[in-house]
Design a protein around this motif. Structure first.
Motif, short mmCIF file in Angstrom:
data_model
loop_
_atom_site.label_atom_id
_atom_site.label_comp_id
_atom_site.label_asym_id
_atom_site.label_seq_id
_atom_site.Cartn_x
_atom_site.Cartn_y
_atom_site.Cartn_z
N LEU A 164 7.46 -4.37 -10.72
CA LEU A 164 6.07 -4.08 -10.41
C LEU A 164 5.19 -4.89 -11.35
O LEU A 164 5.31 -4.79 -12.58
CB LEU A 164 5.81 -2.58 -10.59
N GLN A 165 4.30 -5.70 -10.79
CA GLN A 165 3.42 -6.55 -11.59
C GLN A 165 2.14 -5.84 -12.00
O GLN A 165 1.51 -6.20 -12.98
CB GLN A 165 3.07 -7.83 -10.81
N GLY A 166 1.76 -4.82 -11.21
CA GLY A 166 0.55 -4.09 -11.54
C GLY A 166 0.19 -3.10 -10.45
O GLY A 166 0.76 -3.10 -9.37
N VAL A 167 -0.78 -2.25 -10.75
CA VAL A 167 -1.29 -1.27 -9.80
C VAL A 167 -2.80 -1.31 -9.90
O VAL A 167 -3.36 -1.40 -11.01
CB VAL A 167 -0.81 0.16 -10.15
N LYS A 168 -3.48 -1.27 -8.75
CA LYS A 168 -4.93 -1.22 -8.77
C LYS A 168 -5.42 -0.36 -7.63
O LYS A 168 -4.69 -0.15 -6.66
CB LYS A 168 -5.53 -2.62 -8.72
N PRO A 169 -6.63 0.17 -7.74
CA PRO A 169 -7.16 1.01 -6.66
C PRO A 169 -7.33 0.19 -5.38
O PRO A 169 -7.67 -1.00 -5.44
CB PRO A 169 -8.51 1.48 -7.19
N ALA A 170 -7.13 0.83 -4.25
CA ALA A 170 -7.34 0.16 -2.97
C ALA A 170 -8.82 -0.17 -2.80
O ALA A 170 -9.68 0.51 -3.37
CB ALA A 170 -6.86 1.06 -1.84
N SER A 178 -10.48 5.20 0.03
CA SER A 178 -9.42 6.19 -0.11
C SER A 178 -9.03 6.32 -1.58
O SER A 178 -9.40 5.50 -2.41
CB SER A 178 -8.19 5.78 0.71
N ASN A 179 -8.29 7.34 -1.88
CA ASN A 179 -7.82 7.54 -3.25
C ASN A 179 -6.43 6.94 -3.43
O ASN A 179 -5.64 7.43 -4.22
CB ASN A 179 -7.79 9.04 -3.58
N ARG A 180 -6.17 5.87 -2.70
CA ARG A 180 -4.85 5.23 -2.72
C ARG A 180 -4.82 4.09 -3.72
O ARG A 180 -5.86 3.59 -4.14
CB ARG A 180 -4.50 4.71 -1.34
N ARG A 224 0.81 -1.22 0.00
CA ARG A 224 0.00 0.00 0.00
C ARG A 224 0.85 1.26 0.00
O ARG A 224 0.35 2.33 -0.32
CB ARG A 224 -0.93 0.01 1.21
N SER A 225 2.10 1.16 0.37
CA SER A 225 2.97 2.32 0.47
C SER A 225 3.68 2.59 -0.86
O SER A 225 4.43 1.75 -1.37
CB SER A 225 4.02 2.09 1.56
N GLN A 226 3.44 3.77 -1.42
CA GLN A 226 4.10 4.15 -2.66
C GLN A 226 5.61 4.24 -2.46
O GLN A 226 6.40 3.88 -3.32
CB GLN A 226 3.54 5.47 -3.18
N ARG A 227 6.02 4.71 -1.29
CA ARG A 227 7.45 4.84 -0.99
C ARG A 227 8.12 3.47 -0.94
O ARG A 227 9.20 3.27 -1.49
CB ARG A 227 7.64 5.57 0.33
N LEU A 228 7.48 2.50 -0.30
CA LEU A 228 8.02 1.14 -0.25
C LEU A 228 8.05 0.53 -1.64
O LEU A 228 9.03 -0.12 -2.03
CB LEU A 228 7.21 0.27 0.72
#
Length: 65
Positions: free
Chosen positions: A25-31, A35-37, A10-14
């Motif tokens: 990175l395998q992918g990104v999806k909305p939480a 939240s808008n994370r 969940r951490s963009q920094r991590l």
């Protein structure tokens, strides 16, 4: 439903730290919450878990060089 072959971050920094250390990175999806994370997906491995533990241990430690 959880996929144990995928590790969710969940951490963009991590996520950035992991990518800088060679993890793909395998992918990104909305939480799932309202939240808008985003959630960042990585292939689960022992090396990934070790790097995350190392990051958490050294978080906030400032080094020069």
């Amino acid at each position: 439903m959880y996929d144990f072959k995928t590790y969710y971050v969940r951490s963009q920094r991590l996520a950035g730290h992991l990518m800088l250390n060679g993890f793909v990175l395998q992918g990104v999806k909305p939480a799932n919450d309202d939240s808008n994370r985003n959630v960042f997906l990585f292939k689960n491995s022992d090396e990934l878990i070790e790097k995350i533990q190392e990051y958490k241990t050294n978080k906030g430690v400032v080094t020069n060089g």
